[in-house]
Scaffold this active site. Sequence first.
Site, PDB file in Angstrom:
ATOM      1  N   SER A   1      50.348  43.210  45.861  1.00  0.00           N
ATOM      2  CA  SER A   1      50.216  44.340  46.634  1.00  0.00           C
ATOM      3  C   SER A   1      51.210  44.290  47.752  1.00  0.00           C
ATOM      4  O   SER A   1      52.573  44.430  47.639  1.00  0.00           O
ATOM      5  CB  SER A   1      48.793  44.223  47.245  1.00  0.00           C
ATOM      6  OG  SER A   1      48.233  45.381  47.758  1.00  0.00           O
TER       7      SER A   1
ATOM      8  N   GLU B   1      52.098  48.323  40.327  1.00  0.00           N
ATOM      9  CA  GLU B   1      50.902  48.537  40.285  1.00  0.00           C
ATOM     10  C   GLU B   1      50.282  49.178  41.634  1.00  0.00           C
ATOM     11  O   GLU B   1      51.448  49.182  42.459  1.00  0.00           O
ATOM     12  CB  GLU B   1      50.255  47.086  40.204  1.00  0.00           C
ATOM     13  CG  GLU B   1      50.974  45.845  41.242  1.00  0.00           C
ATOM     14  CD  GLU B   1      50.405  45.831  42.630  1.00  0.00           C
ATOM     15  OE1 GLU B   1      49.584  46.574  42.828  1.00  0.00           O
ATOM     16  OE2 GLU B   1      50.919  44.960  43.297  1.00  0.00           O
TER      17      GLU B   1
ATOM     18  N   HIS C   1      45.296  45.508  40.983  1.00  0.00           N
ATOM     19  CA  HIS C   1      43.878  45.395  41.626  1.00  0.00           C
ATOM     20  C   HIS C   1      42.993  45.644  40.455  1.00  0.00           C
ATOM     21  O   HIS C   1      42.365  46.656  40.523  1.00  0.00           O
ATOM     22  CB  HIS C   1      43.913  46.393  42.704  1.00  0.00           C
ATOM     23  CG  HIS C   1      44.967  46.290  43.555  1.00  0.00           C
ATOM     24  ND1 HIS C   1      46.216  46.686  43.640  1.00  0.00           N
ATOM     25  CD2 HIS C   1      44.952  45.625  45.025  1.00  0.00           C
ATOM     26  CE1 HIS C   1      46.699  46.575  44.678  1.00  0.00           C
ATOM     27  NE2 HIS C   1      45.857  45.982  45.622  1.00  0.00           N
TER      28      HIS C   1
END
Length: 302
Positions: A112, A207, A272
């Site tokens: 992230s 992502e 996630h």
Amino acid sequence: MKLGPKPRRLAQGAVVSLVAPSGPVKKEAFCAGARLIEAAGFRLKFAPELFADDGYLAGTDERRLGEMAAAFSDPLTAAVWCARGGYGSMRLLGRLDFAGIARTRKPLIGFSDATALELALLAKAGFVTFHGPLVSTLGAEIEISRRHLFELLSGAVSRVEIGGPGAETIRPGACEGRLVGGNLSVISCLLGTGFVPDLSGAILFLEDINEEPYRIDRMLTQLELSGTFDAIAGLVVGTLGTDADADALRAIVREKARGRRWPAVFGFPIGHGPLNMALPQGIMARVDADRRSIELLEPCVE
């Protein structure tokens, strides 16, 4: 893209320093992940200031920079693990000693927002990092993804094939290249800064979370207009948004891949979700879009 020395393998009983370079850390999720790292045979080290809360940041830039510097310079620490994502790592890039961090050869783990640190270390020092679970997400992970990460860090396996049984082939074919990527929002913000490594011939993996389809479209369009999609050898897309938006997101990725020569996979188990299979930044790999798999072609640690 030229790599420097790889991170050292992580041995049982080693000390792992936990850091918070991004958003404020929630204790419950953090403690759940920390217990799993200890259960895997490692000792933990972190300062009480890790739980600092300065709005959307885990304390001031100075605190977070000092924490990172202390972790990498600590002679007892063997690896550095990011506690949480959110936002904040990008604010540190102009003041970090990337060459010094790479010389320590300590693995850095996170995903992230940690994408900013990973890409900068690869771009500035050719240093391999691990795009995998954060301490605060580890407790929600399926056991196979935790085992996979610890195997990569320990060097227990040299060639690893990661399957995506729930993924979808967007464009068929196979390719080889260095794995580079991470969080789409972070990558799109870093383009043009000098903190993104050369993507020529790379396998780009992406992502994200909680982004509306139009925002995903906008960020992918930015990659398209920047020439990124002209340079890469393959595309692997993991979790991007909510299940409710899956069809819209799949259509966006399919449209962006139309007419390209490279293979593409959508819905790979990275990002996630409860299955977040760690990928090493900068390592040579082979993507087979028909089999929906990624094979790591070299060891990640030495």
